[in-house]
Write a protein that holds these residues in place. Structure first.
Motif, PDB file in Angstrom:
ATOM      1  N   ARG A 128       0.836  -1.212   0.000  1.00 30.98           N
ATOM      2  CA  ARG A 128       0.000   0.000   0.000  1.00 30.98           C
ATOM      3  C   ARG A 128       0.867   1.256   0.000  1.00 30.98           C
ATOM      4  N   ARG A 133      -2.262   3.588  -7.212  1.00 31.60           N
ATOM      5  CA  ARG A 133      -3.652   3.408  -6.789  1.00 31.60           C
ATOM      6  C   ARG A 133      -4.287   2.206  -7.492  1.00 31.60           C
ATOM      7  N   GLN A 134      -3.955   2.013  -8.774  1.00 33.65           N
ATOM      8  CA  GLN A 134      -4.519   0.894  -9.520  1.00 33.65           C
ATOM      9  C   GLN A 134      -3.992  -0.432  -8.988  1.00 33.65           C
ATOM     10  N   TYR A 135      -2.705  -0.470  -8.646  1.00 37.56           N
ATOM     11  CA  TYR A 135      -2.124  -1.698  -8.098  1.00 37.56           C
ATOM     12  C   TYR A 135      -2.797  -2.064  -6.784  1.00 37.56           C
ATOM     13  N   ILE A 136      -2.964  -1.077  -5.919  1.00 37.28           N
ATOM     14  CA  ILE A 136      -3.597  -1.328  -4.624  1.00 37.28           C
ATOM     15  C   ILE A 136      -5.028  -1.831  -4.813  1.00 37.28           C
ATOM     16  N   LYS A 137      -5.749  -1.209  -5.732  1.00 39.20           N
ATOM     17  CA  LYS A 137      -7.142  -1.586  -5.978  1.00 39.20           C
ATOM     18  C   LYS A 137      -7.255  -3.013  -6.516  1.00 39.20           C
ATOM     19  N   ASN A 138      -6.352  -3.382  -7.419  1.00 42.90           N
ATOM     20  CA  ASN A 138      -6.457  -4.682  -8.079  1.00 42.90           C
ATOM     21  C   ASN A 138      -5.792  -5.814  -7.309  1.00 42.90           C
ATOM     22  N   GLU A 139      -4.614  -5.541  -6.758  1.00 44.36           N
ATOM     23  CA  GLU A 139      -3.785  -6.628  -6.254  1.00 44.36           C
ATOM     24  C   GLU A 139      -3.959  -6.945  -4.773  1.00 44.36           C
TER      25      GLU A 139
END
Length: 245
Positions: A128, A133-139
């Motif tokens: 985190r 932001r996209q990595y946190i949302k998806n992964e």
């Protein structure tokens, strides 16, 4: 045979989340280590040789020591000189790397040991901190699901130490992709460990004045996983040295 090869009978598996695959592989190694301990205790009258056992790491989430110092020259074979982080987040994560190839590789080298699977809350907290932001949302949700499917015992640990790198796609439009050669070491409270050669592909984006992790997956087929981390061997397979400045 590499961990990736051991996990599939058809060679390289489909490209997917590298950390999810890494978690599953670590669990496999930890189970194998536990079986090894049981056999050693019970015995079966047969002699087994597993080779030298690596010493346990001094810390579960430590930053790797710099590679041996070498003089920086214009020689393209010279190690890439990596800058140190400019600051540290409240949770101890190194941040503040320059907007350059050297800065991106340095970020990966410093982050790799602390994003290894094992302590779920610690790993996700680090991701985190460094993720887009996209990595946190998806992964993050996907990794939580992976932990449910592949639980890790509390007395086990996983350590990943960066060894060498390959530039997959150079710095362009604030984006870079780097493959990192890693030694993956697993162990438990008894101190028994196993070491394997591993590689992950890291895509970083330059956002808000720093590098952020955007994707971790298996390297492309053009990247060869060497049979050992002997410098002469991995260099012959296209991997390059780095040195922390």
């Amino acid at each position: 045979m590499s961990l990736t090869q051991q996990m599939t009978p058809y060679g390289r598996p489909p490209r997917r989340r590298g950390l999810g695959v890494l978690l599953a592989a670590a669990v496999v190694l930890l189970v194998a280590a536990a079986v090894g301990i049981t056999l050693a205790i019970t015995g079966d009258g047969k002699s087994r040789s597993h080779g030298p056992t690596p010493a346990p790491p001094p810390t579960r989430f430590g930053i790797p020591s710099p590679q041996p110092a070498r003089s920086a020259t214009a020689d393209p074979s010279a190690p890439l000189l990596l800058p140190r982080p400019a600051r540290t987040a409240a949770n101890g994560v190194p941040l503040g790397f320059p907007d350059s190839t050297e800065g991106a590789v340095s970020a990966i080298v410093h982050w790799t040991p602390i994003i290894m699977p094992g302590d779920e809350n610690h790993q996700l907290d680090v991701l985190r901190t460094i993720g887009t932001r996209q990595y946190i949302k998806n992964e993050i949700p996907a990794l939580r699901e992976d932990y449910q499917k592949n639980p890790v015992a509390a007395d086990t640990w996983v350590v990943g130490t960066p060894v060498a790198y390959q530039l997959i796609s150079g710095l362009d439009a604030d984006r870079i992709t780097v493959a990192m050669l890693i030694t993956l070491q697993t162990g438990n409270a008894a101190g028994t460990t196993k070491t394997e050669v591993w590689a992950n592909d890291y895509r970083l984006l330059w956002q808000e004045g720093d590098w952020h992790l955007d994707l971790v997956e298996d390297p492309p087929k053009s990247v060869t996983l060497p049979p050992s981390i002997a410098p002469g061997v991995y260099r012959e397979n296209g991997w390059k040295d780095f040195q922390i400045g």
